[in-house]
Write a protein that holds these residues in place. Structure first.
Motif, PDB file in Angstrom:
ATOM      1  N   ASN A   1      34.910   1.231  54.281  1.00  0.00           N
ATOM      2  CA  ASN A   1      34.389   2.042  55.377  1.00  0.00           C
ATOM      3  C   ASN A   1      34.545   3.543  55.120  1.00  0.00           C
TER       4      ASN A   1
ATOM      5  N   TYR B   1      33.796   5.074  52.181  1.00  0.00           N
ATOM      6  CA  TYR B   1      32.837   5.583  51.208  1.00  0.00           C
ATOM      7  C   TYR B   1      31.703   6.228  51.986  1.00  0.00           C
ATOM      8  N   THR B   2      31.350   7.430  51.612  1.00  0.00           N
ATOM      9  CA  THR B   2      30.320   8.164  52.341  1.00  0.00           C
ATOM     10  C   THR B   2      29.436   8.905  51.343  1.00  0.00           C
ATOM     11  N   GLU B   3      28.260   9.304  51.781  1.00  0.00           N
ATOM     12  CA  GLU B   3      27.403  10.103  50.921  1.00  0.00           C
ATOM     13  C   GLU B   3      27.856  11.559  51.008  1.00  0.00           C
ATOM     14  N   SER B   4      27.992  12.182  49.866  1.00  0.00           N
ATOM     15  CA  SER B   4      28.422  13.577  49.815  1.00  0.00           C
ATOM     16  C   SER B   4      27.389  14.392  49.052  1.00  0.00           C
TER      17      SER B   4
ATOM     18  N   THR C   1      31.129  16.761  52.618  1.00  0.00           N
ATOM     19  CA  THR C   1      30.852  15.542  53.376  1.00  0.00           C
ATOM     20  C   THR C   1      30.343  15.952  54.758  1.00  0.00           C
TER      21      THR C   1
ATOM     22  N   GLU D   1      27.698  13.064  60.423  1.00  0.00           N
ATOM     23  CA  GLU D   1      26.428  12.397  60.712  1.00  0.00           C
ATOM     24  C   GLU D   1      26.225  12.189  62.210  1.00  0.00           C
TER      25      GLU D   1
ATOM     26  N   LYS E   1      27.831   8.976  46.231  1.00  0.00           N
ATOM     27  CA  LYS E   1      28.832   8.305  47.047  1.00  0.00           C
ATOM     28  C   LYS E   1      30.206   8.878  46.723  1.00  0.00           C
TER      29      LYS E   1
ATOM     30  N   ASP F   1      36.399   9.000  50.610  1.00  0.00           N
ATOM     31  CA  ASP F   1      37.109  10.042  51.348  1.00  0.00           C
ATOM     32  C   ASP F   1      38.572   9.648  51.504  1.00  0.00           C
TER      33      ASP F   1
ATOM     34  N   LYS G   1      40.549  10.945  54.672  1.00  0.00           N
ATOM     35  CA  LYS G   1      40.283  10.210  55.902  1.00  0.00           C
ATOM     36  C   LYS G   1      40.934   8.818  55.850  1.00  0.00           C
TER      37      LYS G   1
END
Length: 197
Positions: A26, A28-31, A44, A47, A180, A183, A186
């Protein structure tokens, strides 16, 4: 019987771990990555709070719009700013004001209130806060944060400038792209909360 008990024990151990610890997937995010003359900056995004600004910025990054642009406004201890140049016509976005200006906040620049009372954001210009800026809170849209490379931001902010806050030597954004990113900050925060419950 021992084998059955062992598998039951393993099952409940896994279930408890899943209920008490956050799923690392959860986080992992697009940066967005900005490769500059002074080093890389990873951004980051918020959204949920500023979806239109985030989509606009990601689209610009993916299209290569910022490649070859410069950080054209630098105020040491305040902000560094990049975006449009003389070849780009002006466009604006409806404001999504909510997040505060913390150290490393990424926000959309805009025209002053006297000609822009709706506080619409510039469609291209962005800045990075070098420290908390409470005087800007509630006035500009913050849509992201520097997740890595704040040392690069500080190096850029230390550049010599003229009387109009323009750097004496160009500081180029050489290449930009999205990727990807895990983070860890976080994830660590939520892990600590889970362990203390």
């Amino acid at each position: 019987m021992k084998k059955v008990f062992f598998f039951i024990l393993i099952f409940f151990t896994v279930m408890m771990a899943e209920n008490n610890c956050p799923d690392s997937l959860n986080f992992y995010t697009e940066s967005a990555v900005l490769e500059t003359d002074s080093g890389n900056i990873r951004i980051t995004f918020f959204e949920n709070e500023a979806p239109v600004h985030v989509k606009n910025f990601k689209d610009l990054i993916s299209s290569g719009f910022y490649n070859g642009k410069t950080f054209h406004r630098i105020i040491n201890g305040f902000v560094i700013q990049a975006g449009r140049d003389s070849s780009t016509s002006y466009s604006s976005i409806d404001p999504e004001i909510g997040r505060i200006h913390f150290k490393g906040a990424v926000a959309a620049a805009r025209q002053n209130d006297d000609i822009n009372p709706a506080r619409r954001s510039d469609g291209y210009e962005f800045y990075i806060s070098l420290k908390p800026q409470p005087e800007l809170d509630g006035k500009y849209t913050v849509f992201g944060r520097v997740a890595e490379g704040f040392d690069t931001v500080k190096r850029i902010s230390a550049a010599a400038t003229d009387g109009n806050d323009r750097p004496m030597k160009d500081i180029m954004i050489k290449k930009t792209y999205t990727e990807k990113y895990f983070d860890a900050e976080k994830y660590g925060f939520f892990t600590r909360i889970s362990e203390n419950r």
